[in-house]
Design a protein around this motif. Structure first.
Motif, PDB file in Angstrom:
ATOM      1  N   ILE A 162       0.437  -2.845 -10.941  1.00  0.00           N
ATOM      2  CA  ILE A 162       1.260  -3.909 -10.585  1.00  0.00           C
ATOM      3  C   ILE A 162       0.865  -3.957  -8.822  1.00  0.00           C
ATOM      4  O   ILE A 162       0.632  -5.009  -8.355  1.00  0.00           O
ATOM      5  CB  ILE A 162       2.747  -4.091 -10.959  1.00  0.00           C
ATOM      6  N   ARG A 207       2.648 -16.049   0.253  1.00  0.00           N
ATOM      7  CA  ARG A 207       3.741 -16.694  -0.803  1.00  0.00           C
ATOM      8  C   ARG A 207       3.114 -16.443  -2.232  1.00  0.00           C
ATOM      9  O   ARG A 207       4.069 -16.112  -3.032  1.00  0.00           O
ATOM     10  CB  ARG A 207       3.693 -18.265  -0.558  1.00  0.00           C
ATOM     11  N   ALA A 208       1.926 -16.614  -2.455  1.00  0.00           N
ATOM     12  CA  ALA A 208       1.512 -16.120  -3.862  1.00  0.00           C
ATOM     13  C   ALA A 208       1.833 -14.679  -4.015  1.00  0.00           C
ATOM     14  O   ALA A 208       2.322 -14.297  -5.195  1.00  0.00           O
ATOM     15  CB  ALA A 208      -0.266 -16.247  -3.916  1.00  0.00           C
ATOM     16  N   GLY A 227      -2.700  -4.745  -8.331  1.00  0.00           N
ATOM     17  CA  GLY A 227      -2.659  -6.326  -8.638  1.00  0.00           C
ATOM     18  C   GLY A 227      -2.399  -7.247  -7.287  1.00  0.00           C
ATOM     19  O   GLY A 227      -2.819  -8.126  -6.754  1.00  0.00           O
ATOM     20  N   ILE A 228      -0.931  -6.821  -6.860  1.00  0.00           N
ATOM     21  CA  ILE A 228      -0.542  -7.614  -5.618  1.00  0.00           C
ATOM     22  C   ILE A 228      -1.430  -7.624  -4.424  1.00  0.00           C
ATOM     23  O   ILE A 228      -1.529  -8.696  -3.829  1.00  0.00           O
ATOM     24  CB  ILE A 228       0.789  -6.947  -5.359  1.00  0.00           C
ATOM     25  N   ALA A 247      -7.654 -11.847  -2.241  1.00  0.00           N
ATOM     26  CA  ALA A 247      -8.422 -12.679  -2.710  1.00  0.00           C
ATOM     27  C   ALA A 247      -8.069 -14.112  -2.023  1.00  0.00           C
ATOM     28  O   ALA A 247      -9.137 -14.965  -2.127  1.00  0.00           O
ATOM     29  CB  ALA A 247      -8.220 -12.810  -4.184  1.00  0.00           C
ATOM     30  N   ILE A 248      -7.099 -14.491  -1.652  1.00  0.00           N
ATOM     31  CA  ILE A 248      -6.905 -15.658  -0.969  1.00  0.00           C
ATOM     32  C   ILE A 248      -6.904 -15.718   0.659  1.00  0.00           C
ATOM     33  O   ILE A 248      -6.617 -14.863   1.277  1.00  0.00           O
ATOM     34  CB  ILE A 248      -5.442 -16.046  -1.238  1.00  0.00           C
ATOM     35  N   GLU A 249      -7.652 -16.364   0.916  1.00  0.00           N
ATOM     36  CA  GLU A 249      -8.144 -16.777   2.392  1.00  0.00           C
ATOM     37  C   GLU A 249      -6.784 -16.973   3.467  1.00  0.00           C
ATOM     38  O   GLU A 249      -6.696 -16.297   4.420  1.00  0.00           O
ATOM     39  CB  GLU A 249      -9.298 -17.521   2.498  1.00  0.00           C
ATOM     40  N   ALA A 292      -4.566  -7.089  -4.494  1.00  0.00           N
ATOM     41  CA  ALA A 292      -5.955  -7.747  -4.708  1.00  0.00           C
ATOM     42  C   ALA A 292      -5.699  -9.207  -4.680  1.00  0.00           C
ATOM     43  O   ALA A 292      -6.363  -9.732  -4.236  1.00  0.00           O
ATOM     44  CB  ALA A 292      -6.350  -7.363  -6.221  1.00  0.00           C
ATOM     45  N   LEU A 293      -4.408  -9.776  -5.098  1.00  0.00           N
ATOM     46  CA  LEU A 293      -4.168 -11.145  -4.960  1.00  0.00           C
ATOM     47  C   LEU A 293      -4.242 -11.485  -3.627  1.00  0.00           C
ATOM     48  O   LEU A 293      -4.726 -12.463  -3.421  1.00  0.00           O
ATOM     49  CB  LEU A 293      -2.890 -11.473  -5.833  1.00  0.00           C
ATOM     50  N   PRO A 323       1.014  -1.174   0.063  1.00  0.00           N
ATOM     51  CA  PRO A 323      -0.160  -0.115   0.000  1.00  0.00           C
ATOM     52  C   PRO A 323       0.830   1.275   0.114  1.00  0.00           C
ATOM     53  O   PRO A 323       0.492   2.325  -0.686  1.00  0.00           O
ATOM     54  CB  PRO A 323      -0.829  -0.094   1.283  1.00  0.00           C
ATOM     55  N   LEU A 341       5.601 -14.532  -4.858  1.00  0.00           N
ATOM     56  CA  LEU A 341       5.864 -15.185  -6.451  1.00  0.00           C
ATOM     57  C   LEU A 341       5.576 -13.897  -7.294  1.00  0.00           C
ATOM     58  O   LEU A 341       6.280 -13.392  -8.141  1.00  0.00           O
ATOM     59  CB  LEU A 341       4.842 -16.128  -6.361  1.00  0.00           C
ATOM     60  N   LEU A 342       4.123 -13.365  -7.111  1.00  0.00           N
ATOM     61  CA  LEU A 342       3.611 -12.084  -8.045  1.00  0.00           C
ATOM     62  C   LEU A 342       4.845 -10.977  -8.106  1.00  0.00           C
ATOM     63  O   LEU A 342       5.088 -10.550  -9.007  1.00  0.00           O
ATOM     64  CB  LEU A 342       2.441 -11.831  -7.706  1.00  0.00           C
TER      65      LEU A 342
END
Lengths: 58, 273, 222
Positions: free
Chosen positions: B147, B166-167, B150-151, B157-159, B153-154, B107, B170-171
């Motif tokens: 970008i 980790r996702a 996006g990071i 999105a994952i609970e 948001a990703l 952020p 990676l991004l």
């Protein structure tokens, strides 16, 4: 002083730029503090009654 | 044996940094110093930049927007680079603190990319006569903002927090490989489509009276990043670890020593090292 | 190599059963192309000018929208988990899957692209370059998009997330792809752009599978 505030006729652009930056930075500074305070209150409520068994880790 | 001895303080420090029980109060102790350092750099930077530096002979006083625009743009890239380094640590050593660092940085990076874009538009209007010009740097900055978003948001999105971390790492790494490619593509595209326009943000030979406030502001912004990063990391750690033992201990310690919710309680943390 | 071919055979056979998706993809490409003359008017000069960009954007969106289902079934039925536990490389699995996907979705698009180019009055000088740039660009789009697909396929909802994540990374390919066609249509040599597209293709073919494999490991353990 008025000359300084006038910024050679560019007052709107210069002060908007500095004002917007200050606003975003203030949000970046205040938001974590608010988040921290909320989490702290939650933690206090959570551990209020079992404060005496300190050392026993879940 | 001697080698082990020289290595161990560094390793110990590394492991401590990764342990919330140690990191949380440590960051808390650093906070006031960073805040003071930020003001110490910011105030003279603002004074010199807004008041003392002479007006530009071409751009008049509008060039003073540079003192927020350029440091913000630099910082938005610096933050991404720091995140990428952290992402390597997060993926290779599976260090949770590195994930928290990325989560807390995103952020801030997005905020400064936004500052760079808005101040760029506010600078562009008097200089180019348009709020937005498809200038290579502005366009790259916009992509950088996308970008960052996006990071974030990703992650949201994952609970599961660890998987999300980790996702996100990676991004971030995928992004750091792509960012230079994107930047140079955009520069190439820009020269192709509007080769005649010379970027007004180029400051080939900058006067020393203009340079010093710029460097002060850039340093101030970097310190601000460190400051808000620690704030945000502490908040995220506390929020994620509500049920954990170290939070319980913090709460208990703050009750025995009242008025101390900042975590600056006697160094009880070390007993769990 | 042998096992890779075997895998691809299997993937293609599986994909053939779902060949409806292939038509859907092509139909989507066609419809996006049609939107532009409808929105901007069918004047020949104007269309010829925007044709390279339109064709490339349509190809890019078609590739992007074909991605979400790429690994989803295999994640849900545990195939990928088995693959991770087995001694075979996940990279090979990824390669086979993506190549099969390219053959099924991008190849028909490549065959149909010249007809749409003619409908948009793209000068004939640009046709060969259009095909070549799509040939180089679409595999790169699919390999890069695979990263986003692997990252998001563990999620139940959020169909918009994948395009959000991947569009920024598609920019270089779009820039050089559209520019190559544009330049060729104006009668110049597009060699430079095509070389860069080829370099981007090699980069994505080599690097993306590693990121995809890592993302699949993540999604599988989630």
């Amino acid at each position: 002083m008025t000359e300084f505030l006038n910024m050679g006729g560019y007052a709107f652009y210069v002060w908007s730029a500095f004002g917007f930056s200050a606003l975003v930075m203030a949000i970046l500074f205040i938001q974590p503090i608010v988040q921290h305070r909320q989490a702290w209150r939650e933690a206090e409520a959570l551990h209020d009654d079992d404060a005496d068994n300190l050392g026993e880790r879940p | 044996m001697t080698e082990k001895r020289t290595m161990s303080p560094l390793l110990k420090w590394f492991y401590r940094l990764g342990a919330p029980v140690w990191f949380y109060p440590f960051a808390g102790r650093l906070l006031p110093w960073l805040g003071a350092l930020f003001l110490l750099l910011l105030l003279p930077g603002l004074y010199l930049g807004l008041w003392h530096a002479p007006a530009d002979y071409q751009q008049g006083d509008s060039f003073r927007i540079m003192y927020v625009h350029v440091p913000a743009a630099w910082l938005s890239m610096f933050v991404y680079f720091a995140m990428a380094v952290s992402a390597v640590v997060a993926l290779v050593w599976r260090l949770r603190m590195a994930e928290i660092m990325i989560l807390s940085s995103a952020p801030i990076g997005a905020g400064f990319a936004l500052i760079a874009l808005v101040t760029g538009a506010l600078w562009g209007k008097p200089m180019w006569g348009a709020w937005w010009v498809w200038d290579a740097r502005l366009t790259s900055e916009l992509i950088l903002l996308f970008i960052y978003l996006g990071i974030i948001a990703l992650y949201n999105a994952i609970e599961d927090r660890r998987s999300a971390g980790r996702a996100m790492s990676l991004l971030t790494l995928v992004g750091v490989v792509n960012l230079p490619i994107i930047h140079y593509s955009v520069v190439w595209w820009n020269t192709l489509h509007q080769g005649a326009t010379v970027s007004k943000f180029d400051t080939p030979s900058i006067h020393i009276d203009m340079l010093i406030p710029l460097l002060l502001m850039a340093a101030a912004f970097k310190v601000f990043y460190g400051w808000t990063l620690l704030l945000k990391m502490r908040a995220n750690l506390l929020e994620q670890d509500l049920h954990n033992g170290w939070v319980k201990e913090r709460i208990y310690a703050s009750k025995t020593a009242p008025k101390n919710s900042t975590g600056r309680v006697a160094d009880k943390g070390h007993q769990y090292d | 190599m042998h096992s890779l071919l075997h895998l691809m055979q299997r993937d293609l056979r599986l994909a053939w059963r779902r060949r409806g998706e292939s038509y859907q993809n092509l139909l989507f490409f066609a419809m996006v192309v049609v939107l532009f003359p409808i929105a901007m008017g069918g004047s020949e000069a104007k269309l010829a000018q925007i044709a390279p960009g339109v064709l490339w954007i349509a190809a890019l969106l078609a590739a992007l929208l074909s991605m979400p289902a790429l690994f989803k079934d295999d994640l849900e039925d545990g195939t990928i988990e088995q693959w991770i536990l087995s001694r075979h490389s996940l990279i090979g699995f990824v390669w086979a899957r993506l190549l099969a996907h390219w053959l099924l979705t991008a190849l028909p698009l490549l065959i149909m692209a010249p007809f749409f180019a003619l409908a948009l009055h793209l000068p004939e000088a640009g046709l060969a370059t259009l095909l070549l740039s799509l040939l180089l660009g679409t595999p790169a789009l699919i390999f890069i998009g695979g990263i986003g697909s692997a990252l998001t396929s563990g999620l139940q909802k959020n169909s918009l997330l994948l395009p959000l994540l991947m569009l920024p990374f598609y920019l270089p390919i779009l820039i050089f792809g559209a520019s190559a066609v544009q330049v060729a249509a104006e009668g110049w040599s597009a060699a430079g752009q095509l070389y860069i597209l080829a370099a981007l293709l090699v980069l994505s073919l080599v690097l993306a599978p590693f990121a995809i494999a890592a993302a699949l490991r993540l999604s599988a353990t989630q």
